[in-house]
Design an enzyme around this catalytic site. Sequence first.
Site, PDB file in Angstrom:
ATOM      1  N   LYS A 119      -3.837   5.785  -8.507  1.00 31.95           N
ATOM      2  CA  LYS A 119      -4.021   6.643  -9.740  1.00 31.95           C
ATOM      3  C   LYS A 119      -5.506   6.493 -10.301  1.00 31.95           C
ATOM      4  CE  LYS A 119       0.396   6.961  -9.213  1.00 31.95           C
ATOM      5  NZ  LYS A 119       0.958   6.202  -7.912  1.00 31.95           N
ATOM      6  N   ASP A 161       3.202  -5.882 -11.122  1.00 35.76           N
ATOM      7  CA  ASP A 161       2.809  -4.702 -10.471  1.00 35.76           C
ATOM      8  C   ASP A 161       1.765  -3.960 -11.401  1.00 35.76           C
ATOM      9  OD1 ASP A 161       2.457  -2.234  -9.098  1.00 35.76           O
ATOM     10  OD2 ASP A 161       4.782  -1.808  -9.011  1.00 35.76           O
ATOM     11  N   TRP A 173      10.778   1.622 -11.015  1.00 35.42           N
ATOM     12  CA  TRP A 173      10.417   2.652 -10.044  1.00 35.42           C
ATOM     13  C   TRP A 173      10.984   2.487  -8.785  1.00 35.42           C
ATOM     14  CZ3 TRP A 173       7.962   6.715 -11.257  1.00 35.42           C
ATOM     15  CH2 TRP A 173       7.136   7.408 -10.553  1.00 35.42           C
ATOM     16  N   ALA A 196      -0.183  -0.753 -11.392  1.00 40.90           N
ATOM     17  CA  ALA A 196      -0.487   0.380 -10.617  1.00 40.90           C
ATOM     18  C   ALA A 196      -1.359   1.741 -11.536  1.00 40.90           C
ATOM     19  CB  ALA A 196       0.674   0.995  -9.986  1.00 40.90           C
TER      20      ALA A 196
END
Length: 393
Positions: A243, A208, A127, A210
């Site tokens: 999200k 991570d 990302w 997310a």
Amino acid sequence: MFETLEAAKPDKILALIGMLREDARENKVDLGVGVYKDDTGQTPVMRALRQAEERLLMEQNSKSYLGLAGDTGFNHAMTTLAFGEGFDVSRIRTVQAPGGSGALRILAELLKRAKPDATIWISDPTWPNHVPMMQAARLTIKTYPYFDAETGTVSFEAMVAALETAAPGDIVLLHGCCHNPTGANLNGAQWERIAQLLATRNLFPFIDIAYQGFGDGLEEDAAGLRTVAAHVPEMVVAASCSKNFAVYRDRVGAAMLMARNEKEATIAAGQLMGVARGSYSMPPDHGAAAVRIVLEDAALTADWKSELESMRTRMLDLRVGLADALRLKSNSDHFDFVARHRGMFSRLGLTPEQVARLRTEHAIYMVDDSRINVAGLPGDRLDEVAAAIVSVL
């Protein structure tokens, strides 16, 4: 003072937003911006969050600071969401952060404090915020291969081979689920192998996560993280609510650390809060408080899970629909990987020139590396989108 500065490089996604806004064509399709969209093209406020916010407005009687760690109830709920109900949390400490990106940033700074000569391995691709954040924390960066653009799958053996060259004590940044920006996930057996590699080579995991709940389900999407946690003595996790709770602009995240024992966990948490103090000081409260209310209320939790599941299955349906349409239009199974991917994103393997043609000739917008936001697909126009993609191949 400012005459010494050079113009910053333009942000490609922001530039894409500008071009989309200026495009007067009614048939334009936005597959670029990374936010969930419903059938109407809107990013909704989730039902349970709306109720929680209404309750918060009625019940909250102060806007005073909560402290460097933020909302402790939120922290506890997020720890449980990531590690599971039965996990021993005595060695885990969690600090509320301004979004998943804020969690990434302060954890990177903590690791730099703990190991000044630290090297962090980042997947290629990853990302866009990962590299600059780790650079800002002054960590030495190395990369490992992750994605095979030809097959749309994880380059797993190449990934393992690269990580086997990492030195003991090196940090490895991994995506917990719905790997950005490719959509290709590690499977259970691959997570097990990575966890064993991390443990045997004394590598430090930095996960991570997310998109928990956007792939195969809330519990399923945390399986990789939990597999790693079961094998290693210490690790850090950056979690985001942007999200799965759709609180993008409220910046809700959590920075978690698991240490070898309670004493080390407490010391590390104190240092983590020191990093926060020197950065943004106190985290924003409203969004985290609303998330906490949802996760502490059984009825709201059930409604949130139900709506999250409908979002997840909608994206799966769009994936299958686009893959089927591309198979029909191209008379090929080349794009079948789109149906196998998970989460909001897939990378189609188009060239920047082909992406530009889609934009100019068909008003279909995606970033230059052909990453698409699946949630932005118009469900009633998948044949049209597929035909446009095939036309530029």
